[in-house]
Enzyme design. Structure first.
Site, PDB file in Angstrom:
ATOM      1  N   ARG A  66       0.786  -1.258   0.000  1.00 34.26           N
ATOM      2  CA  ARG A  66       0.000   0.000   0.000  1.00 34.26           C
ATOM      3  C   ARG A  66       0.801   1.282   0.000  1.00 34.26           C
ATOM      4  O   ARG A  66       0.222   2.358   0.089  1.00 34.26           O
ATOM      5  CB  ARG A  66      -0.969   0.033   1.203  1.00 34.26           C
ATOM      6  CG  ARG A  66      -1.852  -1.186   1.382  1.00 34.26           C
ATOM      7  CD  ARG A  66      -2.708  -1.460   0.190  1.00 34.26           C
ATOM      8  NE  ARG A  66      -3.685  -2.532   0.450  1.00 34.26           N
ATOM      9  CZ  ARG A  66      -4.318  -3.194  -0.504  1.00 34.26           C
ATOM     10  NH1 ARG A  66      -4.067  -2.921  -1.772  1.00 34.26           N
ATOM     11  NH2 ARG A  66      -5.183  -4.124  -0.200  1.00 34.26           N
ATOM     12  N   ASP A 154      -2.064  -6.854 -11.356  1.00 31.26           N
ATOM     13  CA  ASP A 154      -2.914  -7.443 -10.318  1.00 31.26           C
ATOM     14  C   ASP A 154      -3.875  -6.401  -9.765  1.00 31.26           C
ATOM     15  O   ASP A 154      -3.480  -5.289  -9.437  1.00 31.26           O
ATOM     16  CB  ASP A 154      -2.042  -7.989  -9.180  1.00 31.26           C
ATOM     17  CG  ASP A 154      -2.882  -8.697  -8.133  1.00 31.26           C
ATOM     18  OD1 ASP A 154      -3.797  -9.434  -8.520  1.00 31.26           O
ATOM     19  OD2 ASP A 154      -2.621  -8.498  -6.932  1.00 31.26           O
ATOM     20  N   HIS A 181      -3.302 -11.796 -12.901  1.00 32.60           N
ATOM     21  CA  HIS A 181      -4.571 -11.866 -12.168  1.00 32.60           C
ATOM     22  C   HIS A 181      -5.647 -12.162 -13.218  1.00 32.60           C
ATOM     23  O   HIS A 181      -6.044 -11.273 -13.962  1.00 32.60           O
ATOM     24  CB  HIS A 181      -4.833 -10.527 -11.463  1.00 32.60           C
ATOM     25  CG  HIS A 181      -6.222 -10.363 -10.912  1.00 32.60           C
ATOM     26  ND1 HIS A 181      -6.479 -10.068  -9.591  1.00 32.60           N
ATOM     27  CD2 HIS A 181      -7.444 -10.428 -11.502  1.00 32.60           C
ATOM     28  CE1 HIS A 181      -7.791  -9.970  -9.407  1.00 32.60           C
ATOM     29  NE2 HIS A 181      -8.398 -10.171 -10.545  1.00 32.60           N
ATOM     30  N   ASN A 280     -10.881 -11.141  -3.958  1.00 27.95           N
ATOM     31  CA  ASN A 280     -10.945 -11.313  -5.392  1.00 27.95           C
ATOM     32  C   ASN A 280      -9.728 -12.100  -5.855  1.00 27.95           C
ATOM     33  O   ASN A 280      -8.609 -11.632  -5.672  1.00 27.95           O
ATOM     34  CB  ASN A 280     -10.961  -9.938  -6.075  1.00 27.95           C
ATOM     35  CG  ASN A 280     -11.298 -10.040  -7.539  1.00 27.95           C
ATOM     36  OD1 ASN A 280     -11.879 -11.036  -7.971  1.00 27.95           O
ATOM     37  ND2 ASN A 280     -10.947  -9.023  -8.304  1.00 27.95           N
ATOM     38  N   ASP A 307      -1.501 -13.255  -1.030  1.00 26.38           N
ATOM     39  CA  ASP A 307      -2.267 -12.097  -1.515  1.00 26.38           C
ATOM     40  C   ASP A 307      -2.610 -11.170  -0.331  1.00 26.38           C
ATOM     41  O   ASP A 307      -3.716 -10.642  -0.231  1.00 26.38           O
ATOM     42  CB  ASP A 307      -3.541 -12.538  -2.248  1.00 26.38           C
ATOM     43  CG  ASP A 307      -4.201 -11.410  -3.032  1.00 26.38           C
ATOM     44  OD1 ASP A 307      -3.646 -10.289  -3.063  1.00 26.38           O
ATOM     45  OD2 ASP A 307      -5.284 -11.643  -3.599  1.00 26.38           O
ATOM     46  N   HIS A 311      -6.502  -3.749   4.705  1.00 34.20           N
ATOM     47  CA  HIS A 311      -7.489  -2.661   4.598  1.00 34.20           C
ATOM     48  C   HIS A 311      -7.801  -2.137   5.988  1.00 34.20           C
ATOM     49  O   HIS A 311      -7.777  -2.883   6.964  1.00 34.20           O
ATOM     50  CB  HIS A 311      -8.784  -3.151   3.937  1.00 34.20           C
ATOM     51  CG  HIS A 311      -8.622  -3.434   2.481  1.00 34.20           C
ATOM     52  ND1 HIS A 311      -8.355  -2.452   1.560  1.00 34.20           N
ATOM     53  CD2 HIS A 311      -8.663  -4.602   1.795  1.00 34.20           C
ATOM     54  CE1 HIS A 311      -8.257  -3.008   0.358  1.00 34.20           C
ATOM     55  NE2 HIS A 311      -8.421  -4.306   0.475  1.00 34.20           N
TER      56      HIS A 311
HETATM   57 ZN   LIG Z   1      -5.263 -10.328  -7.731  1.00 37.71          ZN
END
Ligand SMILES: [Zn+2]
Length: 427
Positions: A66, A154, A181, A280, A307, A311
């Protein structure tokens, strides 16, 4: 001279088919020796690893840190702290930052922040397309020169097959894989969970398996056409696993990931509109989950990657449809692997270490993934017997969005060594 002597552990190194009890010596950041017993040395830190497992440093090739742009969720510093707390010595960061990591300056920024943080090693992936818009290629060669180990869009899958073909041709020229992805956005529409009876029952728009399958097939064919390497990220469908298996058998240069959540959870986890079960690709049916497990066990999905997608609490507190996709994973992946995969007989310990260290290193041409003499001094020491419960308040990550809160696990990294330095001393 800077030395660490790890004494009396069970040394498991699939890169040299090694599984034996002994001592491991690291000198000046390099593996120096493995032996039944190494004599006492001066100015050497000795670690007692009796009853513990010693492996080449674990590598997670799919994390989101991030930074820049989302520092309230995670920074590179908190990310590499979370990694080493989970026994992970190296990570590959995704480029869907703000701004997107799509040029050499972006790659250099990630590397500079990682250097300052001095935790896990960080190997950035650059974007496939400028600003991940899927319109024109990013500066791939310059990013590789700056240190990118692969390219991916991705989070914003490449819908344009012609662009993907070109990306693979460029990636091949620079000796890096394209990380993919796989998702057809027109088929997944605004879906927020797996398209199934569960999504109908819950009144949520679903993403069908075919939105993933169709892109997996396209990119396997493009990889075959261009004779280049493709790495399929977070495979979640039974048909996708089978297509990868078939492609491998005819010599396509494909590697692929299974995530902890797709290996052990299904879309029933979404019950109660649990936003920590929103990711996802989405959690899918038990048939899909079983196929992912089978693919992981037989090596079709040869890489175990989290992955890791931090958040902020407030973002995950929104309604299910509005909440962002993704969960954190760095501090739970090893414990889940030991407990739910090795502990349940899905794979043996050596195979788990292969999927978490040797295979990821090979997929992205990274140093490590081995304890052979002269290799980098990255080592994970695991206490296989410690029983603990996932408590997100104790995470080193800035974020707490895990579906595994309270899960009882057996086994955890007790010490993490990067470049011959002890960067995590947990137990
Ligand atoms: Zn992804």
């Amino acid at each position: 001279m800077r030395s660490v002597l790890v004494r009396g552990g069970r040394i498991v190194d699939p890169s040299q088919s090694l599984d034996k009890t002994g001592d491991l010596l690291i000198v000046d950041g390099k593996i120096e020796a493995i032996s039944d017993e190494i004599g006492r040395m001066e100015e050497t830190i000795e670690l007692d690893a009796r009853g513990q497992i010693v492996t080449p440093g674990l590598i997670d090739v799919h994390v989101h840190f991030r930074e820049p742009g989302g520092e309230h969720k995670e920074t590179i510093e908190t990310g590499v702290r979370a990694a080493v707390a989970g026994g992970i010595t190296a990570v590959c960061t995704m480029p869907n930052t703000d701004p997107v990591t799509d040029d050499p300056a972006g790659i250099r920024f990630v590397l500079a922040q990682a250097e300052k943080a001095a935790g896990a090693r960080v190997y950035p992936l650059g974007a496939i397309s400028k600003n991940q818009e899927g319109k024109s290629l990013a500066a791939i060669g310059e990013m590789v020169e700056a240190g990118a180990v692969g390219i991916t869009d991705d989070g914003n899958p490449v819908m344009n097959g012609g662009l993907m073909r070109m990306a693979m041709e460029y990636a091949k020229a620079f000796g890096i894989p394209v990380a993919d992805h796989p998702e057809d956005l027109d088929l997944s529409r605004a879906g927020t969970m797996n398209e199934s009876l569960n999504s109908t029952r819950m009144g949520l728009l679903g993403k069908p398996n075919i939105s993933e399958d169709i892109q997996i097939i396209r990119d396997l064919l493009l990889s075959e056409l261009t004779d280049s390497r493709v790495h399929i990220q977070h495979v979640s469908t039974a048909y996708g696993v089978e297509m990868i298996r078939q492609a491998k058998s005819r010599g396509v240069q494909v590697t692929a990931e299974a995530t902890p959540h797709h290996l052990i959870l299904t879309d029933s986890e979404v019950d109660g509109y649990n936003t920590n079960a929103k990711m996802n690709p989405p959690l899918r049916s038990s048939e899909d989950r079983d196929a992912v497990v089978q693919g992981f066990s037989d090596g079709t999905l040869c890489v175990y990657a989290t992955d890791h997608a931090p958040h902020h609490y407030d973002e995950k507190e929104q309604t299910f449809a509005d909440a962002p996709n993704g969960i954190v994973g760095l501090e739970t992946s090893l414990g889940i692997g030991l407990t739910c995969l090795v502990g349940q007989g899905v794979v043996d310990l050596s195979t788990l270490v292969d999927r978490m260290s040797c295979a990821p290193a090979r997929a992205f041409n990274l140093p490590g993934g081995t304890l052979k003499r002269g290799g980098i001094g990255d080592v994970t020491i695991i206490d296989p017997n410690v029983i603990w419960s996932v408590n997100s308040n104790e995470f080193m990550s800035k974020s707490r969005n895990t579906p595994f809160e309270g899960l009882k696990l057996k086994g955890r990294a007790s010490k993490t060594i990067v470049d011959g330095k002890i960067v995590w001393n947990g137990l």
